[in-house]
Enzyme design. Structure first.
Site, short mmCIF file in Angstrom:
data_model
loop_
_atom_site.label_atom_id
_atom_site.label_comp_id
_atom_site.label_asym_id
_atom_site.label_seq_id
_atom_site.Cartn_x
_atom_site.Cartn_y
_atom_site.Cartn_z
N LEU A 290 -28.18 -7.81 -61.89
CA LEU A 290 -28.89 -6.94 -60.95
C LEU A 290 -30.36 -6.77 -61.34
CD1 LEU A 290 -26.18 -4.21 -60.15
CD2 LEU A 290 -26.68 -6.34 -58.93
N THR A 291 -31.07 -7.89 -61.36
CA THR A 291 -32.52 -7.84 -61.52
C THR A 291 -33.10 -7.35 -60.19
OG1 THR A 291 -32.91 -10.05 -60.62
CG2 THR A 291 -32.39 -9.92 -62.99
N LYS B 96 -35.63 -25.06 -64.13
CA LYS B 96 -34.43 -25.55 -63.44
C LYS B 96 -34.13 -26.99 -63.87
CE LYS B 96 -32.19 -23.79 -60.69
NZ LYS B 96 -31.02 -22.87 -60.76
N TYR C 16 -41.07 -22.50 -62.86
CA TYR C 16 -39.73 -22.35 -62.25
C TYR C 16 -39.02 -23.70 -62.22
CZ TYR C 16 -36.25 -22.44 -58.52
OH TYR C 16 -35.10 -22.66 -57.79
N ASP D 79 -23.46 -10.48 -62.37
CA ASP D 79 -24.88 -10.42 -62.00
C ASP D 79 -25.54 -9.32 -62.83
OD1 ASP D 79 -26.45 -11.28 -59.03
OD2 ASP D 79 -27.38 -9.88 -60.44
N THR E 90 -32.13 -27.13 -57.51
CA THR E 90 -33.13 -27.19 -56.44
C THR E 90 -33.76 -28.58 -56.33
OG1 THR E 90 -35.33 -26.35 -55.85
CG2 THR E 90 -34.78 -26.28 -58.17
N ASP E 91 -34.30 -28.87 -55.15
CA ASP E 91 -35.03 -30.14 -54.97
C ASP E 91 -36.38 -30.11 -55.69
OD1 ASP E 91 -36.37 -28.35 -53.29
OD2 ASP E 91 -36.20 -29.59 -51.49
N GLU E 92 -36.83 -28.92 -56.11
CA GLU E 92 -38.16 -28.83 -56.75
C GLU E 92 -38.22 -29.58 -58.07
OE1 GLU E 92 -40.13 -25.07 -56.66
OE2 GLU E 92 -39.22 -24.51 -54.78
N ALA F 151 -26.97 -17.79 -60.81
CA ALA F 151 -27.90 -16.83 -61.42
C ALA F 151 -29.13 -17.53 -61.98
CB ALA F 151 -27.20 -16.05 -62.54
N SER G 21 -35.80 -17.09 -59.48
CA SER G 21 -35.90 -18.10 -58.43
C SER G 21 -37.24 -18.19 -57.71
CB SER G 21 -34.81 -17.85 -57.39
OG SER G 21 -35.11 -16.67 -56.65
P1 NAD Z 1 -32.16 -14.87 -55.91
O1 NAD Z 1 -33.38 -14.64 -56.73
O2 NAD Z 1 -32.07 -14.28 -54.55
O3 NAD Z 1 -30.87 -14.35 -56.71
C1 NAD Z 1 -30.71 -14.55 -58.08
C2 NAD Z 1 -29.58 -13.65 -58.56
O4 NAD Z 1 -29.38 -13.90 -59.96
C3 NAD Z 1 -29.87 -12.16 -58.43
O5 NAD Z 1 -28.74 -11.49 -57.91
C4 NAD Z 1 -30.18 -11.70 -59.85
O6 NAD Z 1 -29.85 -10.36 -60.10
C5 NAD Z 1 -29.31 -12.65 -60.65
N1 NAD Z 1 -29.82 -12.85 -62.00
C6 NAD Z 1 -31.09 -13.14 -62.38
N2 NAD Z 1 -31.18 -13.20 -63.72
C7 NAD Z 1 -29.92 -12.97 -64.20
C8 NAD Z 1 -29.37 -12.94 -65.50
N3 NAD Z 1 -30.13 -13.14 -66.59
N4 NAD Z 1 -28.05 -12.70 -65.63
C9 NAD Z 1 -27.27 -12.49 -64.54
N5 NAD Z 1 -27.75 -12.50 -63.29
C10 NAD Z 1 -29.06 -12.74 -63.12
O7 NAD Z 1 -31.97 -16.44 -55.88
P2 NAD Z 1 -31.40 -17.37 -54.72
O8 NAD Z 1 -32.49 -17.71 -53.80
O9 NAD Z 1 -30.15 -16.79 -54.20
O10 NAD Z 1 -31.07 -18.69 -55.57
C11 NAD Z 1 -29.79 -18.85 -56.19
C12 NAD Z 1 -29.77 -20.18 -56.92
O11 NAD Z 1 -30.03 -21.23 -56.00
C13 NAD Z 1 -30.83 -20.31 -58.00
O12 NAD Z 1 -30.26 -20.98 -59.10
C14 NAD Z 1 -31.93 -21.13 -57.36
O13 NAD Z 1 -32.64 -21.87 -58.33
C15 NAD Z 1 -31.12 -22.02 -56.45
N6 NAD Z 1 -31.81 -22.51 -55.23
C16 NAD Z 1 -32.43 -21.63 -54.38
C17 NAD Z 1 -33.01 -22.11 -53.20
C18 NAD Z 1 -33.67 -21.17 -52.21
O14 NAD Z 1 -34.26 -21.65 -51.24
N7 NAD Z 1 -33.60 -19.87 -52.38
C19 NAD Z 1 -32.97 -23.47 -52.92
C20 NAD Z 1 -32.34 -24.34 -53.82
C21 NAD Z 1 -31.74 -23.84 -54.97
O1 TDX Z 2 -46.78 -15.64 -48.79
C1 TDX Z 2 -46.51 -16.87 -48.83
N1 TDX Z 2 -47.34 -17.75 -48.21
C2 TDX Z 2 -47.13 -19.11 -48.23
O2 TDX Z 2 -47.91 -19.88 -47.65
C3 TDX Z 2 -45.34 -17.38 -49.52
C4 TDX Z 2 -44.40 -16.45 -50.22
C5 TDX Z 2 -45.14 -18.74 -49.52
N2 TDX Z 2 -46.00 -19.59 -48.92
C6 TDX Z 2 -45.74 -21.04 -48.94
C7 TDX Z 2 -45.48 -21.63 -50.31
C8 TDX Z 2 -44.51 -22.75 -50.02
O3 TDX Z 2 -45.22 -23.93 -49.65
O4 TDX Z 2 -44.52 -21.24 -48.22
C9 TDX Z 2 -43.71 -22.26 -48.82
C10 TDX Z 2 -42.36 -21.68 -49.18
O5 TDX Z 2 -42.57 -20.76 -50.25
P1 TDX Z 2 -41.36 -19.96 -50.94
O6 TDX Z 2 -40.60 -19.25 -49.88
O7 TDX Z 2 -41.93 -19.19 -52.08
O8 TDX Z 2 -40.42 -21.16 -51.43
P2 TDX Z 2 -40.67 -22.40 -52.42
O9 TDX Z 2 -41.77 -22.17 -53.36
O10 TDX Z 2 -40.72 -23.63 -51.57
O11 TDX Z 2 -39.27 -22.37 -53.26
C11 TDX Z 2 -38.01 -22.08 -52.60
O12 TDX Z 2 -37.27 -23.22 -52.35
C12 TDX Z 2 -36.69 -23.90 -53.44
C13 TDX Z 2 -37.19 -21.10 -53.44
O13 TDX Z 2 -37.95 -19.95 -53.72
C14 TDX Z 2 -36.70 -21.74 -54.71
O14 TDX Z 2 -35.83 -20.85 -55.41
C15 TDX Z 2 -35.92 -22.98 -54.35
O15 TDX Z 2 -35.55 -23.67 -55.50
#
Ligand code: NAD
Ligand code: TDX
Length: 360
Positions: free
Chosen positions: A37-38, A166, A162, A35, A136-138, A84, A87
């Site tokens: 560590l961003t 992806k 984003y 990682d 992701t589903d996005e 990584a 996100s």
């Molecule tokens: P996050 O942002 O919490 O964590 C990302 C991690 O990747 C961090 O620890 C960061 O330091 C590390 N990172 C970022 N850039 C890097 C680099 N260049 N090299 C090495 N490490 C790096 O993200 P998350 O929510 O845990 O998501 C993890 C994965 O799952 C992502 O690929 C995201 O697209 C996918 N995903 C997330 C969600 C969601 O709801 N959060 C849903 C579906 C898919």
């Molecule tokens: O302050 C807010 N107010 C608000 O209305 C924020 C932060 C979000 N929102 C809305 C935007 C979205 O419709 O809530 C919904 C969820 O937003 P996020 O938590 O930013 O998630 P989303 O954009 O749906 O994306 C997330 O799910 C898919 C993750 O961040 C992605 O990494 C993943 O791929």
């Protein structure tokens, strides 16, 4: 002993996955967590496992080919689980380039280093090597409020920088599968929630703001729909796909739990009041009056919903945690980890918040 190379393991889902894997396999596996560590990566998420003899942390950037090559040459890696990424959609709208660098170039480096390490001279691969790309589903774009779902066959139609990055990374994985018969799977998951989620995302941001009596920013009309999955269920799905999925296949992972954002916010407020002790002073300011409608997100996708039929039929995975139960567990975790929240919301987070929400 099988060795896992986990990228992004200090982030939200990656750290939950590492905890899940050690709970499930204990000393039977070894995990190397890479990682950079961003702002989103936090080693505090992993302090309970840091001292394990079968866990190693390496600080490196996945776009650094030399560093990643070195890890593969010094370790016999059996599984890559690639989390990584940059996100957060809102950050991608403000600063797209880092999303292309990490999500696209970083994935290319991971794929290439794994292939170089695993491929045999005849083009086949060393036995039992597997790469899982977490997506992701996005990538499928946006649905109308009409009861339709995303399937693995749904054409890609990303809208945000984003999701475009992806989608590009998924295409690279598919290209490796088709061109080099590379042993990989892709999982496309819906919105996760649970412990260790950074409070730029909706659920932890609302929990934190409500506890502090700060406004709860709702984008647009608040009726955008997301399909929420408890993070442990995702971790379990990833492991099941990697061990039981057909190589080369994509599996959608979803919660069957569609909710409008405004519903999520009211459930959080009600659950906080249900869970806080009667004499807790914070009860006084937790109310719907905190809900504040703000400018909509640019290109805001209306609805995401996954039909996890394929993963259920082929692998037997199903979401297990009902939202009511998952949100209680999440809120309980945040109650028990006030210091964690204080630490991650100090420093840079304050600047991000001011810029994003114009000081509201
Ligand atoms: P996050 O942002 O919490 O964590 C990302 C991690 O990747 C961090 O620890 C960061 O330091 C590390 N990172 C970022 N850039 C890097 C680099 N260049 N090299 C090495 N490490 C790096 O993200 P998350 O929510 O845990 O998501 C993890 C994965 O799952 C992502 O690929 C995201 O697209 C996918 N995903 C997330 C969600 C969601 O709801 N959060 C849903 C579906 C898919
Ligand atoms: O302050 C807010 N107010 C608000 O209305 C924020 C932060 C979000 N929102 C809305 C935007 C979205 O419709 O809530 C919904 C969820 O937003 P996020 O938590 O930013 O998630 P989303 O954009 O749906 O994306 C997330 O799910 C898919 C993750 O961040 C992605 O990494 C993943 O791929």
């Amino acid at each position: 002993m099988r060795t896992y190379l986990v990228t992004g393991g200090a982030g939200f889902i990656g750290s939950n996955y590492i905890h899940y894997m050690f709970r499930k396999y204990g000393d039977e596996i070894r995990i190397i967590n890479v990682d950079a560590l961003t702002y989103a990566g936090n080693l505090e998420n992993l302090k309970e496992v840091a001292e394990r003899s079968n866990y190693t942390f390496i600080k490196a950037d996945i776009t650094d080919k030399e560093a990643i090559t070195k890890i593969f040459s010094e370790n016999e890696i059996d599984r890559v689980v690639h989390f990584a990424a940059e996100s957060h959609v809102d950050r991608s709208i403000k600063n797209p380039e880092v999303f292309v660098k990490t999500n696209v170039l970083g994935t290319a480096v991971m794929l290439n280093c794994a292939r170089e390490s695993w491929e045999l001279p005849d083009g086949s691969y060393k036995e039992d090597k597997k790469f899982l790309h977490v997506s992701t589903d996005e990538v499928y774009g946006s649905l109308e409020d009409d009861g339709t779902y995303f399937y693995e066959t749904t054409p890609y139609a990303p809208h945000s920088p984003y999701s475009a990055s992806k989608a590009s990374s998924d295409m690279l994985v598919k290209a490796y599968i088709d061109t080099y018969h590379f042993p990989a799977n892709i999982t496309n998951c819906s919105n996760n929630y649970g412990p260790y989620q950074f409070p730029e995302k909706l659920i932890p941001l609302i929990i934190n703001n409500a506890l502090l009596g700060k406004k709860l920013p709702v984008y647009g009309d608040g009726k955008n729909v997301r399909d929420w999955l408890y993070v442990d269920d995702h971790a379990k799905g990833i492991d099941m796909v990697q061990e039981m999925g057909r190589l080369g296949e994509t599996y959608n992972i979803g919660g069957h739990n569609e909710k409008q954002n405004i519903e999520i916010i009211t459930i959080i407020l009600d659950t906080l009041l249900e869970m806080l002790p009667e004499d807790d002073a914070r009860r006084a300011h937790i109310s719907r009056d905190l809900i504040t409608y703000v400018e909509d997100r640019k290109g805001h996708d209306r609805r995401y919903a996954i039909a996890p039929d394929k993963i259920k039929a082929e692998i037997g995975w199903e979401p297990e945690t009902m939202f009511k139960e998952g949100i209680k567990k999440t809120i309980a975790w945040f109650f028990e980890h006030e210091e964690w929240m204080k630490n991650v919301t100090s420093g840079d987070y304050q600047n991000y918040y001011k810029e994003m929400y114009h000081g509201k």
